[in-house]
Scaffold this motif. Structure first.
Motif, mmCIF file in Angstrom:
data_model
loop_
_atom_site.group_PDB
_atom_site.id
_atom_site.type_symbol
_atom_site.label_atom_id
_atom_site.label_comp_id
_atom_site.label_asym_id
_atom_site.label_seq_id
_atom_site.Cartn_x
_atom_site.Cartn_y
_atom_site.Cartn_z
ATOM 1 N N GLN A 213 0.812 -1.214 0.000
ATOM 2 C CA GLN A 213 0.000 0.000 0.000
ATOM 3 C C GLN A 213 0.847 1.267 0.000
ATOM 4 N N GLU A 214 1.910 1.275 0.782
ATOM 5 C CA GLU A 214 2.725 2.477 0.908
ATOM 6 C C GLU A 214 3.729 2.643 -0.222
ATOM 7 N N PHE A 215 4.206 1.530 -0.761
ATOM 8 C CA PHE A 215 5.291 1.605 -1.743
ATOM 9 C C PHE A 215 4.951 0.770 -2.975
ATOM 10 N N GLN A 216 3.884 1.147 -3.657
ATOM 11 C CA GLN A 216 3.351 0.352 -4.763
ATOM 12 C C GLN A 216 4.325 0.195 -5.921
ATOM 13 N N THR A 217 5.189 1.184 -6.130
ATOM 14 C CA THR A 217 6.084 1.132 -7.286
ATOM 15 C C THR A 217 7.447 0.524 -6.956
ATOM 16 N N SER A 218 7.626 0.048 -5.748
ATOM 17 C CA SER A 218 8.932 -0.495 -5.371
ATOM 18 C C SER A 218 9.098 -1.921 -5.882
ATOM 19 N N PRO A 219 10.339 -2.375 -6.057
ATOM 20 C CA PRO A 219 10.596 -3.754 -6.498
ATOM 21 C C PRO A 219 10.126 -4.805 -5.498
ATOM 22 N N SER A 220 9.852 -4.391 -4.273
ATOM 23 C CA SER A 220 9.457 -5.349 -3.233
ATOM 24 C C SER A 220 8.001 -5.779 -3.344
ATOM 25 N N THR A 221 7.221 -5.085 -4.170
ATOM 26 C CA THR A 221 5.786 -5.372 -4.260
ATOM 27 C C THR A 221 5.505 -6.808 -4.680
ATOM 28 N N GLU A 222 6.267 -7.317 -5.630
ATOM 29 C CA GLU A 222 6.037 -8.669 -6.136
ATOM 30 C C GLU A 222 6.135 -9.718 -5.025
ATOM 31 N N GLU A 223 7.233 -9.693 -4.286
ATOM 32 C CA GLU A 223 7.394 -10.688 -3.230
ATOM 33 C C GLU A 223 6.431 -10.434 -2.075
ATOM 34 N N ALA A 224 6.108 -9.174 -1.831
ATOM 35 C CA ALA A 224 5.173 -8.856 -0.753
ATOM 36 C C ALA A 224 3.808 -9.490 -1.022
ATOM 37 N N LEU A 225 3.375 -9.475 -2.271
ATOM 38 C CA LEU A 225 2.111 -10.125 -2.639
ATOM 39 C C LEU A 225 2.172 -11.623 -2.373
ATOM 40 N N SER A 226 3.328 -12.210 -2.662
ATOM 41 C CA SER A 226 3.497 -13.643 -2.421
ATOM 42 C C SER A 226 3.434 -13.959 -0.929
ATOM 43 N N VAL A 227 4.120 -13.169 -0.110
ATOM 44 C CA VAL A 227 4.103 -13.393 1.343
ATOM 45 C C VAL A 227 2.694 -13.233 1.879
ATOM 46 N N MET A 228 1.980 -12.252 1.364
ATOM 47 C CA MET A 228 0.618 -12.019 1.816
ATOM 48 C C MET A 228 -0.275 -13.207 1.452
ATOM 49 N N ALA A 229 -0.137 -13.704 0.211
ATOM 50 C CA ALA A 229 -0.949 -14.843 -0.228
ATOM 51 C C ALA A 229 -0.640 -16.085 0.601
ATOM 52 N N GLN A 230 0.621 -16.347 0.850
ATOM 53 C CA GLN A 230 1.001 -17.530 1.623
ATOM 54 C C GLN A 230 0.542 -17.419 3.082
ATOM 55 N N SER A 231 0.586 -16.218 3.617
ATOM 56 C CA SER A 231 0.132 -16.015 4.997
ATOM 57 C C SER A 231 -1.361 -16.278 5.116
ATOM 58 N N TYR A 232 -2.132 -15.748 4.141
ATOM 59 C CA TYR A 232 -3.579 -15.991 4.155
ATOM 60 C C TYR A 232 -3.876 -17.476 3.981
ATOM 61 N N ASP A 233 -3.052 -18.173 3.179
ATOM 62 C CA ASP A 233 -3.260 -19.601 2.969
ATOM 63 C C ASP A 233 -3.064 -20.365 4.274
ATOM 64 N N ARG A 234 -2.013 -19.995 5.036
ATOM 65 C CA ARG A 234 -1.749 -20.668 6.305
ATOM 66 C C ARG A 234 -2.850 -20.368 7.329
ATOM 67 N N LEU A 235 -3.502 -19.237 7.179
ATOM 68 C CA LEU A 235 -4.574 -18.852 8.096
ATOM 69 C C LEU A 235 -5.930 -19.430 7.668
ATOM 70 N N GLY A 236 -5.947 -20.061 6.488
ATOM 71 C CA GLY A 236 -7.193 -20.639 5.989
ATOM 72 C C GLY A 236 -8.129 -19.600 5.398
ATOM 73 N N LEU A 237 -7.612 -18.411 5.101
ATOM 74 C CA LEU A 237 -8.436 -17.347 4.513
ATOM 75 C C LEU A 237 -8.329 -17.441 2.992
ATOM 76 N N VAL A 238 -9.091 -18.371 2.430
ATOM 77 C CA VAL A 238 -8.972 -18.734 1.017
ATOM 78 C C VAL A 238 -9.292 -17.565 0.092
ATOM 79 N N GLN A 239 -10.357 -16.829 0.370
ATOM 80 C CA GLN A 239 -10.752 -15.734 -0.511
ATOM 81 C C GLN A 239 -9.672 -14.652 -0.565
ATOM 82 N N LEU A 240 -9.139 -14.288 0.598
ATOM 83 C CA LEU A 240 -8.079 -13.281 0.634
ATOM 84 C C LEU A 240 -6.820 -13.789 -0.057
#
Length: 268
Positions: A213-240
């Motif tokens: 959200q804060e740094f949308q144009t940074s190179p870190s966005t790609e991996e941040a999306l992956s970490v977020m998706a994997q975290s939601y998966d471990r939490l069982g939040l399938v839709q997120l």
């Protein structure tokens, strides 16, 4: 028999010592330190300060510029001396004092022709090349690290660029702003990874989302999306999880991080 004159009380040794001490204290209080620059002209004082800087004698140069600042108060030379002193304080590791001098300058001289340099110097003092993960990692918990100085540096550079776009310091300020943004985003991502490895998935998802959200144009966005998706998966939040994967695929269709997400989340 002659009449004795009135007898005096014999003096005591401690009376004499006390009198001597009092006299020495009066002398000490009445004396003032010698000002070796008292006979110098303003021009000579400025020249001496510059010579000390070139010789690497920053401490003495700071004192000379402080005296020059006082004598040339209200002039451009006085303003220059104030900023020179701030810079030297920064160079000697006295960042807090340097910032205090700069802030005082800004308050007293808001219309100064050197205001753009004051903003630039303020940004430089707060600018930290290490910026969290780029420096030595101490034993301090990564989530406790303070990045406020970097954010303050960014704001100084931002004000400089917006208020003085033609300043000779503007181009360098833009480069430094870009670096700060990327570094702060990388730091947030690093903290997100830190939480993910420790199974603190809610915290990991939140820090990854903050980086996005804060740094949308940074190179870190790609991996941040992956970490977020994997975290939601471990939490069982399938839709997120699926929402994060969808955004990752749309923006980075060839991302290597897609392979790290569970198979059932990779279908469109």
């Amino acid at each position: 028999m002659t009449r004795n004159s009135p007898t005096r009380r014999p003096s005591r040794p401690w009376h004499a010592a006390a009198a001597a001490l009092a006299a020495s204290m009066l002398v000490a209080c009445g004396s003032t330190p010698t000002d070796e620059t008292a006979g110098m002209s303003i021009e000579k004082l400025q020249s001496e300060a510059r010579d000390e800087v070139e010789a690497g004698s920053f401490e003495r140069a700071i004192k000379l510029y402080e005296r020059l600042e006082g004598r040339a108060s209200g002039t451009m030379l006085g303003q220059q001396a104030e900023l020179e002193r701030a810079y030297l304080l920064y160079r000697t590791g006295e960042k807090a004092q340097a910032l205090a001098v700069i802030e005082r300058f800004m308050k007293l001289h808001p219309t100064s022709p050197a205001f753009d340099y004051a903003l630039y110097l303020q940004g430089i003092v707060n600018f930290n090349d290490n910026l969290g993960i780029f420096g030595r990692l101490s034993r301090q918990d990564l989530s406790e690290r303070d990045q406020q100085a970097s954010r303050d540096s960014y704001q100084s550079f931002k004000q400089l660029v917006e208020q003085f776009p033609q300043s000779k310091y503007a181009d360098d300020a833009v480069v430094r702003m870009r670096y700060i943004v990327n570094a702060l985003a990388a730091y947030e991502l690093h903290v997100a990874r830190y939480y993910f490895r420790r199974a603190a998935y809610v915290a990991a998802a939140n820090r990854a989302q903050q980086a996005i959200q804060e740094f949308q144009t940074s190179p870190s966005t790609e991996e941040a999306l992956s970490v977020m998706a994997q975290s939601y998966d471990r939490l069982g939040l399938v839709q997120l999880r699926d929402d994060a994967v969808r955004v990752l695929r749309q923006n980075f269709p060839s991302s290597r991080y897609l392979a790290q997400i569970p198979t059932d989340a990779k279908t469109p």
